[in-house]
Enzyme design. Structure first.
Site, PDB file in Angstrom:
ATOM      1  N   LYS A  20      -5.988   4.935   8.252  1.00 12.97           N
ATOM      2  CA  LYS A  20      -4.827   5.689   7.769  1.00 12.97           C
ATOM      3  C   LYS A  20      -5.093   7.194   7.763  1.00 12.97           C
ATOM      4  O   LYS A  20      -4.174   7.994   7.960  1.00 12.97           O
ATOM      5  CB  LYS A  20      -4.434   5.192   6.381  1.00 12.97           C
ATOM      6  CG  LYS A  20      -3.876   3.775   6.417  1.00 12.97           C
ATOM      7  CD  LYS A  20      -3.441   3.268   5.059  1.00 12.97           C
ATOM      8  CE  LYS A  20      -2.827   1.876   5.186  1.00 12.97           C
ATOM      9  NZ  LYS A  20      -2.318   1.352   3.902  1.00 12.97           N
TER      10      LYS A  20
ATOM     11  N   SER B  90       0.789  -1.236   0.000  1.00 18.49           N
ATOM     12  CA  SER B  90       0.000   0.000   0.000  1.00 18.49           C
ATOM     13  C   SER B  90       0.820   1.284   0.000  1.00 18.49           C
ATOM     14  O   SER B  90       0.261   2.368  -0.163  1.00 18.49           O
ATOM     15  CB  SER B  90      -0.960   0.010   1.192  1.00 18.49           C
ATOM     16  OG  SER B  90      -0.257   0.031   2.411  1.00 18.49           O
TER      17      SER B  90
END
Length: 348
Positions: A279, A234
């Site tokens: 996040k 990611s």
């Protein structure tokens, strides 16, 4: 007497709490992680400095004991997942961790390739072999190969990609034997392995492994990435931006702290990731002014099966609004789109 009884009760409760904390349920718990500045992680030899900073963001994940499970069930932005949604079938903890680390390596290679292409700098690949990710328990390779082994040849033939390897094995029949040369702990070994049909896939013959290309990218100037135990793909987008920024004189950050996430392909396309909400929280705590979020498209077929599913960008924007952050969430589909946005930023 009462004091002794109380002490015994406290000791028993302590022993019970400690003992049950080591009993893990068949679930994983995820929660907001942290944002890591990329300057100390990425180094292009002779590269340019920046005034601001790019940051990758992470999610904390661990196996759930009863206490972690109960806490996550009542806390917002902590999620509980059954083991089968995290690990592949028959995958051990060791295999899962190795797979995540290999995904990170592949993500780094893609990021470097994208950045060096955009900066018009030379690079090439050294192909090292086939990296063994998983070994199926009921297949012939189980007693010979281990996760982390690197296969360098089969029947004396070397390959330039895992696709060539798969095509070669795919032409074989059940019961055929192949000679495998592989490296484990810097020691070269050669073994003969018979081929079998996969129990879950009748008619498909193989060794019983899942695999990935093991290749090393060589660049000029040199670039190094120190990711330690950070796993998964990611961080690809943010790696590519940091590398490109060090390769080129103009500073993309313009003095701003910029976080983000997203996978990246060799062609610079940015892909969907997990844990986008968590996040966002990590980036906000780190003081990011902007967050680059994958603007993935969800097909009608997937929407029909999972009507609750939304794009990373949509989920990120909702989370940012929910926590009341001033951080701006920016939708990104590609490396070029990220460059276009960053070039439009005013100097801080």
């Amino acid at each position: 007497m009462k004091n002794r009884t109380l002490i015994r009760i406290l000791v028993l409760m302590t022993v019970f709490i400690v003992a049950t904390s080591f009993y893990y349920l068949p679930y994983y718990v995820t929660k907001p992680g942290s944002a890591h500045e990329l300057d100390p992680i990425v180094e292009v030899k002779g590269g340019f400095d920046d005034k601001g900073e790019f940051m990758l963001t992470t999610v904390r994940m661990g196996k759930a004991n009863i206490y972690a499970y109960l806490i996550a069930s009542i806390k917002k932005y902590e999620y509980i997942y059954p083991v089968e949604e995290i690990r592949n079938p028959h995958e051990s903890d060791e295999e899962y961790n190795l797979r995540q680390l290999q995904l990170m390596v592949n993500s780094q290679n893609h990021a470097i390739e994208v950045a060096y292409k955009a900066a018009d700098k030379p690079f090439y690949y050294n192909y090292k072999g086939i990296y063994v990710l998983n070994v199926y328990p009921s297949m012939p390779a189980k007693d010979i190969l281990k996760p982390g082994d690197r296969i360098t040849a089969i029947d004396g033939q070397e390959f330039e990609s895992s696709e060539e390897f798969i095509q070669y094995v795919g032409k074989k029949k059940k019961g055929d034997k192949v000679s495998i040369k592989f490296i484990r702990n810097d020691e070269e070994k050669t073994e003969t392995i018979p081929l079998m049909e996969f129990p879950e896939m009748p008619g498909k013959t193989g060794l019983g492994i899942s695999l990935s290309d093991d290749k090393e990218i060589v660049t000029d100037p040199e670039v190094s990435l120190n990711t330690d135990e950070i796993g998964g793909p990611s961080a690809g987008l943010m790696f590519s931006l940091e590398i490109y920024n060090q390769l080129t004189e103009d500073d993309l950050t313009k003095g701003h702290p910029i976080a983000g996430t997203g996978t990246i392909t060799e062609d610079g396309e940015v892909g969907r990731i997990g844990g986008i909400e968590q996040k966002i929280i990590a980036a906000d705590k780190a003081g990011a002014a902007y967050f680059l979020a994958p603007n993935d498209q969800i097909s009608d077929e997937i929407k029909e099966k999972h009507p609750e599913l939304e794009s990373n960008y949509s989920a990120a924007k909702k989370t940012a609004e929910d926590i009341g952050t001033d951080m701006k969430v920016i939708p990104i589909k590609s490396f070029d789109e990220a460059l276009k946005f960053l070039n439009s930023l005013p100097e801080k």
